[in-house]
Design a protein around this motif. Structure first.
Motif, PDB file in Angstrom:
ATOM      1  N   VAL A   1       0.857  -1.176   0.000  1.00  0.00           N
ATOM      2  CA  VAL A   1       0.000   0.000   0.000  1.00  0.00           C
ATOM      3  C   VAL A   1       0.898   1.232   0.000  1.00  0.00           C
ATOM      4  N   LYS A   2       0.581   2.224  -0.840  1.00  0.00           N
ATOM      5  CA  LYS A   2       1.368   3.456  -0.839  1.00  0.00           C
ATOM      6  C   LYS A   2       1.270   4.124   0.529  1.00  0.00           C
ATOM      7  N   ALA A   3       2.440   4.528   1.060  1.00  0.00           N
ATOM      8  CA  ALA A   3       2.471   5.138   2.386  1.00  0.00           C
ATOM      9  C   ALA A   3       2.792   6.626   2.331  1.00  0.00           C
ATOM     10  N   GLY A   4       3.195   7.133   1.182  1.00  0.00           N
ATOM     11  CA  GLY A   4       3.508   8.557   1.060  1.00  0.00           C
ATOM     12  C   GLY A   4       4.965   8.797   0.715  1.00  0.00           C
ATOM     13  N   TRP A   5       5.318  10.064   0.623  1.00  0.00           N
ATOM     14  CA  TRP A   5       6.669  10.452   0.217  1.00  0.00           C
ATOM     15  C   TRP A   5       7.592  10.497   1.427  1.00  0.00           C
ATOM     16  N   VAL A   6       8.815  10.003   1.222  1.00  0.00           N
ATOM     17  CA  VAL A   6       9.829  10.015   2.276  1.00  0.00           C
ATOM     18  C   VAL A   6      11.133  10.557   1.702  1.00  0.00           C
ATOM     19  N   LYS A   7      11.978  11.051   2.560  1.00  0.00           N
ATOM     20  CA  LYS A   7      13.293  11.566   2.180  1.00  0.00           C
ATOM     21  C   LYS A   7      14.300  10.437   2.365  1.00  0.00           C
ATOM     22  N   THR A   8      15.101  10.150   1.327  1.00  0.00           N
ATOM     23  CA  THR A   8      16.102   9.093   1.408  1.00  0.00           C
ATOM     24  C   THR A   8      17.490   9.680   1.604  1.00  0.00           C
ATOM     25  N   HIS A   9      18.404   8.824   2.013  1.00  0.00           N
ATOM     26  CA  HIS A   9      19.791   9.239   2.242  1.00  0.00           C
ATOM     27  C   HIS A   9      20.479   9.537   0.909  1.00  0.00           C
ATOM     28  N   GLN A  10      21.271  10.591   0.892  1.00  0.00           N
ATOM     29  CA  GLN A  10      22.068  10.925  -0.284  1.00  0.00           C
ATOM     30  C   GLN A  10      23.537  10.929   0.143  1.00  0.00           C
ATOM     31  N   PRO A  11      24.358  10.052  -0.456  1.00  0.00           N
ATOM     32  CA  PRO A  11      25.770   9.998  -0.077  1.00  0.00           C
ATOM     33  C   PRO A  11      26.456  11.347  -0.257  1.00  0.00           C
ATOM     34  N   SER A  12      27.437  11.631   0.589  1.00  0.00           N
ATOM     35  CA  SER A  12      28.111  12.931   0.543  1.00  0.00           C
ATOM     36  C   SER A  12      28.814  13.152  -0.782  1.00  0.00           C
TER      37      SER A  12
END
Length: 143
Positions: free
Chosen positions: A87-98
């Motif tokens: 089930v779609k849970a919404g938008w999340v922010k993911t980790h971005q490598p330095s």
């Protein structure tokens, strides 16, 4: 562990308390190594690849259930008879490598609430998907 550590980020009053994880403290949910047939995502699962193309159509072989099956197979889980609810849970922010922070990148990804039912009990922990080592995609036993 008794003294709070200040985060000191732009004047925030937030502090962090370290918690000793020895034998007196029970492990977090899903990390006890107890096998279970039913697992549910505690934090949103973010697939490693895009599920939809630019026109919003499902990409062949990239459905959430397909990507989950691939990840579980790579981790040595038997996926015969795997049941998967998504089930779609919404938008999340993911980790971005330095190393890639200077490049334009979209770290907002669509997360999903997932339930997995295996034919035989599988031991935890189960952490799957993009940014799973940064808190996303944590599964806990549903029983």
């Amino acid at each position: 562990a008794q003294t709070p550590l200040p985060l000191s980020y732009k004047g925030d009053p937030w502090t962090v308390n370290l918690v000793p994880l020895d034998k007196l403290v029970s492990p977090p949910p899903g990390f006890g190594g107890i096998p279970s047939r039913k697992w549910e995502s505690l934090t949103p699962y973010v697939p490693p690849r895009h599920v939809y193309d630019r026109r919003g159509r499902l990409k062949a072989g990239d459905a959430v259930s397909d990507q989950l099956s691939e990840e579980l197979t790579l981790r040595g889980c038997n996926i015969a008879g795997l049941g998967c609810g998504v089930v779609k849970a919404g938008w999340v922010k993911t980790h971005q490598p330095s190393r890639s922070r200077d490049k334009a990148s979209n770290t907002d990804k669509l997360g999903y609430a997932v339930s997995l039912i295996f034919a035989e009990p599988v031991p935890g922990p189960l952490v799957l998907g993009q940014s799973c080592h940064f808190g996303l995609g944590l599964f806990v036993p549903a029983e």
